[in-house]
Design a protein around this motif. Structure first.
Motif, mmCIF file in Angstrom:
data_model
loop_
_atom_site.group_PDB
_atom_site.id
_atom_site.type_symbol
_atom_site.label_atom_id
_atom_site.label_comp_id
_atom_site.label_asym_id
_atom_site.label_seq_id
_atom_site.Cartn_x
_atom_site.Cartn_y
_atom_site.Cartn_z
ATOM 1 N N VAL A 65 0.926 -1.314 -0.074
ATOM 2 C CA VAL A 65 -0.038 0.099 0.023
ATOM 3 C C VAL A 65 0.905 1.063 0.189
ATOM 4 C CG1 VAL A 65 -1.871 -1.029 1.118
ATOM 5 C CG2 VAL A 65 -0.248 -0.055 2.545
ATOM 6 N N ASP A 66 2.110 1.266 0.255
ATOM 7 C CA ASP A 66 3.039 2.353 0.304
ATOM 8 C C ASP A 66 3.564 2.713 -1.066
ATOM 9 O OD1 ASP A 66 2.502 2.841 3.032
ATOM 10 O OD2 ASP A 66 4.429 1.497 3.487
ATOM 11 N N GLU A 67 3.327 1.868 -2.005
ATOM 12 C CA GLU A 67 3.952 2.234 -3.465
ATOM 13 C C GLU A 67 2.763 2.370 -4.329
ATOM 14 O OE1 GLU A 67 6.111 -1.418 -4.754
ATOM 15 O OE2 GLU A 67 7.532 -1.177 -3.343
ATOM 16 N N PRO A 68 2.885 3.156 -5.383
ATOM 17 C CA PRO A 68 2.068 3.507 -6.252
ATOM 18 C C PRO A 68 1.841 2.158 -7.208
ATOM 19 C CG PRO A 68 4.105 4.466 -6.865
ATOM 20 C CD PRO A 68 4.246 3.660 -5.722
ATOM 21 N N ASP A 69 1.073 2.273 -8.265
ATOM 22 C CA ASP A 69 0.841 1.237 -9.258
ATOM 23 C C ASP A 69 2.076 1.294 -10.023
ATOM 24 O OD1 ASP A 69 -1.661 -0.180 -8.711
ATOM 25 O OD2 ASP A 69 -2.389 1.954 -8.707
ATOM 26 N N ILE A 70 2.429 2.398 -10.648
ATOM 27 C CA ILE A 70 3.648 2.787 -11.450
ATOM 28 C C ILE A 70 4.502 3.656 -10.948
ATOM 29 C CG2 ILE A 70 4.268 3.208 -13.817
ATOM 30 C CD1 ILE A 70 1.404 2.422 -14.946
ATOM 31 N N SER A 76 19.441 7.500 -8.470
ATOM 32 C CA SER A 76 19.746 7.929 -6.989
ATOM 33 C C SER A 76 18.588 7.733 -6.136
ATOM 34 C CB SER A 76 20.123 9.365 -7.020
ATOM 35 O OG SER A 76 19.320 10.084 -7.354
ATOM 36 N N ASP A 77 17.683 6.757 -6.644
ATOM 37 C CA ASP A 77 16.432 6.263 -5.974
ATOM 38 C C ASP A 77 15.441 7.543 -5.660
ATOM 39 O OD1 ASP A 77 15.138 4.041 -5.234
ATOM 40 O OD2 ASP A 77 15.528 4.115 -3.196
ATOM 41 N N GLU A 78 15.272 8.518 -6.282
ATOM 42 C CA GLU A 78 14.307 9.645 -6.324
ATOM 43 C C GLU A 78 13.083 9.349 -7.044
ATOM 44 O OE1 GLU A 78 16.284 14.071 -5.904
ATOM 45 O OE2 GLU A 78 17.479 12.809 -7.405
ATOM 46 N N PHE A 79 11.906 9.537 -6.610
ATOM 47 C CA PHE A 79 10.881 9.680 -7.411
ATOM 48 C C PHE A 79 10.568 10.612 -8.352
ATOM 49 C CE2 PHE A 79 9.223 7.260 -3.290
ATOM 50 C CZ PHE A 79 8.689 6.125 -3.934
ATOM 51 N N LEU A 80 10.664 10.275 -9.694
ATOM 52 C CA LEU A 80 10.524 11.194 -10.917
ATOM 53 C C LEU A 80 8.909 11.039 -10.932
ATOM 54 C CD1 LEU A 80 13.425 9.878 -12.962
ATOM 55 C CD2 LEU A 80 13.380 11.769 -11.283
ATOM 56 N N LEU A 81 8.529 10.056 -10.816
ATOM 57 C CA LEU A 81 6.957 10.058 -11.443
ATOM 58 C C LEU A 81 6.166 9.045 -10.533
ATOM 59 C CD1 LEU A 81 4.500 10.491 -13.360
ATOM 60 C CD2 LEU A 81 5.393 8.738 -14.813
ATOM 61 N N TRP A 82 4.986 9.350 -9.950
ATOM 62 C CA TRP A 82 4.216 8.545 -9.186
ATOM 63 C C TRP A 82 2.794 8.372 -9.949
ATOM 64 C CZ3 TRP A 82 4.823 7.081 -3.714
ATOM 65 C CH2 TRP A 82 3.758 6.634 -3.193
ATOM 66 N N ILE A 83 2.498 7.229 -10.328
ATOM 67 C CA ILE A 83 1.167 6.882 -10.973
ATOM 68 C C ILE A 83 0.228 6.210 -10.003
ATOM 69 C CG2 ILE A 83 0.084 5.965 -13.147
ATOM 70 C CD1 ILE A 83 2.515 6.665 -14.556
ATOM 71 N N ASP A 84 -0.954 6.422 -9.799
ATOM 72 C CA ASP A 84 -2.056 5.687 -9.059
ATOM 73 C C ASP A 84 -2.849 5.663 -9.985
ATOM 74 O OD1 ASP A 84 -1.290 4.850 -6.540
ATOM 75 O OD2 ASP A 84 -1.959 6.709 -5.658
ATOM 76 N N SER A 102 6.548 14.389 -9.963
ATOM 77 C CA SER A 102 5.364 14.605 -10.718
ATOM 78 C C SER A 102 4.185 13.279 -10.329
ATOM 79 C CB SER A 102 5.500 14.362 -12.474
ATOM 80 O OG SER A 102 4.545 14.431 -13.224
ATOM 81 N N VAL A 103 3.193 13.397 -10.199
ATOM 82 C CA VAL A 103 2.141 12.603 -9.698
ATOM 83 C C VAL A 103 0.884 12.414 -10.654
ATOM 84 C CG1 VAL A 103 0.338 11.849 -8.086
ATOM 85 C CG2 VAL A 103 2.693 13.032 -7.259
ATOM 86 N N SER A 104 0.473 11.527 -11.233
ATOM 87 C CA SER A 104 -0.550 11.144 -12.326
ATOM 88 C C SER A 104 -1.603 10.291 -11.570
ATOM 89 C CB SER A 104 0.057 10.879 -13.424
ATOM 90 O OG SER A 104 0.779 11.866 -14.056
ATOM 91 N N ILE A 105 -2.913 10.411 -11.705
ATOM 92 C CA ILE A 105 -3.991 9.696 -11.401
ATOM 93 C C ILE A 105 -4.820 9.182 -12.628
ATOM 94 C CG2 ILE A 105 -6.163 9.208 -9.965
ATOM 95 C CD1 ILE A 105 -4.969 11.531 -7.988
ATOM 96 N N TYR A 106 -4.937 7.896 -12.810
ATOM 97 C CA TYR A 106 -5.866 7.564 -13.959
ATOM 98 C C TYR A 106 -7.081 6.967 -13.229
ATOM 99 C CZ TYR A 106 -1.997 8.584 -17.225
ATOM 100 O OH TYR A 106 -1.332 9.089 -17.881
#
Length: 180
Positions: A65-70, A76-84, A102-106
Motif C-alpha cells: 500500500v505504500d507504493e504506487p501502481d507505476i 539515486s532512488d528519487e521519485f520522478l513519477l508516481w502513478i496511481d 510528478s504525480v498522475s492519477i488514472y
C-alpha cells in the motif's frame, strides 16, 4: 494459503505519435488476486502513455500500500513519477506529491465522476498533480480483448490510445481533468 497473482505476457508494439516514440518491448504483468482485468489493462495503457519516462516500471501496487501502481525512479532512488490507478484518497496523493516530482492519477471506474467532483477542490491545490479519466465502457471493452499471452499494438494520438490485439481492437479515450 495466500492466492498468487495471475501472470500475463504481452508483446507490446507502441507508437506514441504525441512524443515521437516508436518501440516494441515485452511486458510481464502480474494481476493481483483482488484486481480485475479492467484495472490491470488500465495500468498497461497508463504505462504506455508515459513512454518518454526513463526507468518507468510497475511496482508491487496492490500488494504494497505504500507504493504506487507505476513509478519512475532516478538512479539515486528519487521519485520522478508516481502513478496511481482508480480513485485514491486525497491524503495518499498529497503524500505522493511531496515525494515525487510528478504525480498522475488514472481514474477509470463507473464512480470516477463522483470521486472527482468530491475531490476537485483539494486536488487543485497540488501543483505537480495530473488527473486523467478513461471511459469505463472502453476499458471494459479492452479487458475483453485480453489473453494470458498476447500481442498488443498501441497507437497513441492526441487524447486517444488505439489498441489492437488478436481478439479485436478498441479505442481508449483519455479525458484530462487536471494537468500540472
Amino acid at each position: 494459503m495466500a492466492l498468487k497473482p495471475t501472470i500475463f505476457k504481452m508483446n507490446v508494439n507502441r507508437s506514441d505519435l504525441n512524443n515521437d516514440v516508436y518501440d516494441a518491448f515485452n511486458l510481464t504483468v502480474a494481476q493481483h488476486p483482488s484486481e480485475n482485468l479492467e484495472r490491470m489493462m488500465a495500468r498497461v495503457i497508463a504505462l504506455c502513455l508515459h513512454s518518454q519516462e526513463e526507468f518507468i516500471t510497475f511496482t508491487k501496487g496492490l500488494s504494497n500500500v505504500d507504493e504506487p501502481d507505476i513509478w519512475a525512479k532516478s538512479l539515486s532512488d528519487e521519485f520522478l513519477l508516481w502513478i496511481d490507478m482508480g480513485e485514491p484518497a486525497f491524503e495518499r496523493i498529497k503524500k505522493a506529491s511531496r515525494l515525487a516530482k510528478s504525480v498522475s492519477i488514472y481514474s477509470f471506474n463507473s464512480k470516477s465522476d463522483v470521486w472527482w467532483e468530491q475531490g476537485i477542490k483539494d486536488f487543485s491545490t497540488l501543483k505537480n498533480l495530473s488527473v486523467f479519466q478513461f471511459q469505463f465502457e472502453q476499458i471494459q471493452q479492452l479487458a475483453k480483448l485480453t489473453k494470458r499471452t498476447m500481442e498488443i499494438s498501441i497507437t497513441i494520438s492526441g487524447e486517444s490510445a488505439y489498441v489492437a490485439t488478436d481478439l479485436g481492437e478498441c479505442e481508449v479515450t483519455l479525458s484530462v481533468l487536471q494537468q500540472s
